[in-house]
Design a protein around this motif. Sequence first.
Motif, PDB file in Angstrom:
ATOM      1  N   ARG A 154      -7.320   3.055  -4.786  1.00 38.30           N
ATOM      2  CA  ARG A 154      -8.760   3.316  -4.759  1.00 38.30           C
ATOM      3  C   ARG A 154      -9.318   3.216  -3.339  1.00 38.30           C
ATOM      4  NH1 ARG A 154     -10.784  -0.837  -9.207  1.00 38.30           N
ATOM      5  NH2 ARG A 154     -12.850  -0.100  -8.494  1.00 38.30           N
ATOM      6  N   GLY A 155      -8.423   3.048  -2.375  1.00 39.87           N
ATOM      7  CA  GLY A 155      -8.836   3.075  -0.980  1.00 39.87           C
ATOM      8  C   GLY A 155      -9.206   1.743  -0.377  1.00 39.87           C
ATOM      9  N   PHE A 156      -8.935   0.642  -1.089  1.00 45.24           N
ATOM     10  CA  PHE A 156      -9.260  -0.681  -0.565  1.00 45.24           C
ATOM     11  C   PHE A 156      -8.109  -1.228   0.281  1.00 45.24           C
ATOM     12  CE2 PHE A 156     -12.002  -0.548  -4.358  1.00 45.24           C
ATOM     13  CZ  PHE A 156     -13.219  -0.906  -3.777  1.00 45.24           C
ATOM     14  N   ALA A 157      -8.465  -1.793   1.441  1.00 48.44           N
ATOM     15  CA  ALA A 157      -7.464  -2.440   2.289  1.00 48.44           C
ATOM     16  C   ALA A 157      -7.089  -3.816   1.750  1.00 48.44           C
ATOM     17  CB  ALA A 157      -7.995  -2.581   3.714  1.00 48.44           C
ATOM     18  N   ASP A 176       2.712  -2.741   4.676  1.00 44.98           N
ATOM     19  CA  ASP A 176       3.936  -1.971   4.435  1.00 44.98           C
ATOM     20  C   ASP A 176       4.203  -1.803   2.941  1.00 44.98           C
ATOM     21  OD1 ASP A 176       4.416  -1.775   7.189  1.00 44.98           O
ATOM     22  OD2 ASP A 176       5.466  -3.701   7.219  1.00 44.98           O
ATOM     23  N   GLY A 177       3.141  -1.556   2.196  1.00 47.29           N
ATOM     24  CA  GLY A 177       3.272  -1.322   0.772  1.00 47.29           C
ATOM     25  C   GLY A 177       3.440  -2.573  -0.075  1.00 47.29           C
ATOM     26  N   GLN A 204       2.994 -10.073  -4.450  1.00 50.93           N
ATOM     27  CA  GLN A 204       4.422  -9.939  -4.160  1.00 50.93           C
ATOM     28  C   GLN A 204       4.903 -10.908  -3.089  1.00 50.93           C
ATOM     29  OE1 GLN A 204       3.408  -5.650  -3.690  1.00 50.93           O
ATOM     30  NE2 GLN A 204       5.453  -5.294  -4.523  1.00 50.93           N
ATOM     31  N   ARG A 205       4.033 -11.203  -2.124  1.00 47.56           N
ATOM     32  CA  ARG A 205       4.381 -12.153  -1.073  1.00 47.56           C
ATOM     33  C   ARG A 205       3.201 -13.085  -0.847  1.00 47.56           C
ATOM     34  NH1 ARG A 205       8.197 -10.513   2.704  1.00 47.56           N
ATOM     35  NH2 ARG A 205       8.006 -12.621   3.525  1.00 47.56           N
TER      36      ARG A 205
END
Length: 282
Positions: free
Chosen positions: A53-56, A92-93, A73-74
């Motif tokens: 949705r375009g959120f950083a 990085d995803g 995830q981390r």
Amino acid sequence: MAKAFIVGHPVKHSRSPLIHGHWLEAHGLEGSYERIDVAPVDFGDFLKSFPARGFAGGNVTLPHKEAAFTLVQRRTQRAERVGAVNTLWVEDGVLWGDNTDVLGFMAHLDASLGTGWEQDVDTALVLGAGGAARAVVAGLQDRPLKRIFVANRTLSKAEDLVRDLRRHSPVALETSAWEALGRVIPHAQLIVNTTSLGMAGQPPLALDPSRAPPRAAVADIVYVPLQTPLLAAAAAQGLRTVDGLGMLLHQAVSGFQRWFGVTPEVTADLRALIVADIEGKA
């Protein structure tokens, strides 16, 4: 244009959009920071979908901090220690989580009491054993204190906190029964309330700061009202006081830097903006 958010349930009373909006304007940045109300049952899906949705990234508030800890995830080392996540970003995803409440509380304590305040503090007393208490204790553990007492009305929660955090620092971490606070207070040069007691609409915190050592510091993470009954009583005794608003302001700094690429400052103008909002809605 970078976009960020605060997610919670409910979230309409959050002042984080005021903070980040002020910084975006001050730095002339194009960006947005919005409130998003997500029920707990939908929170996992929200975490998966927000990058598309375009959120950083964004902030996480009640009741999602523990769920965010589990679902990212981390995690940073701070988040691992506290067991809760309040700041999200994608790198990085990979979805990362941090706990900036630790940074926020300690930065405000340093700003309020001055560099080197630890030289006058051997023993600290932390009231409460929830997520905020864990962040406060984790921050204090990194300073050269000798002992930290944790007191909670449900003693087993304090025991869980001590068990989880004790291994992270050489500072002695001990519990105190709520009924035994009178025996601990005379030894505590720093007292921190992380409970909701004393907050607007909540019962008062029955603690007598007159029993604290001279020159002790009393902090309260509650910021509505800005001067809680605890802080008012401490000030009447001539003790140093630290209000709860600075923790909210300082914890926001690192998230803003990650999402918008600029490290903002907690200024008098920003504080005045939030104080005016608190007083206008009190």
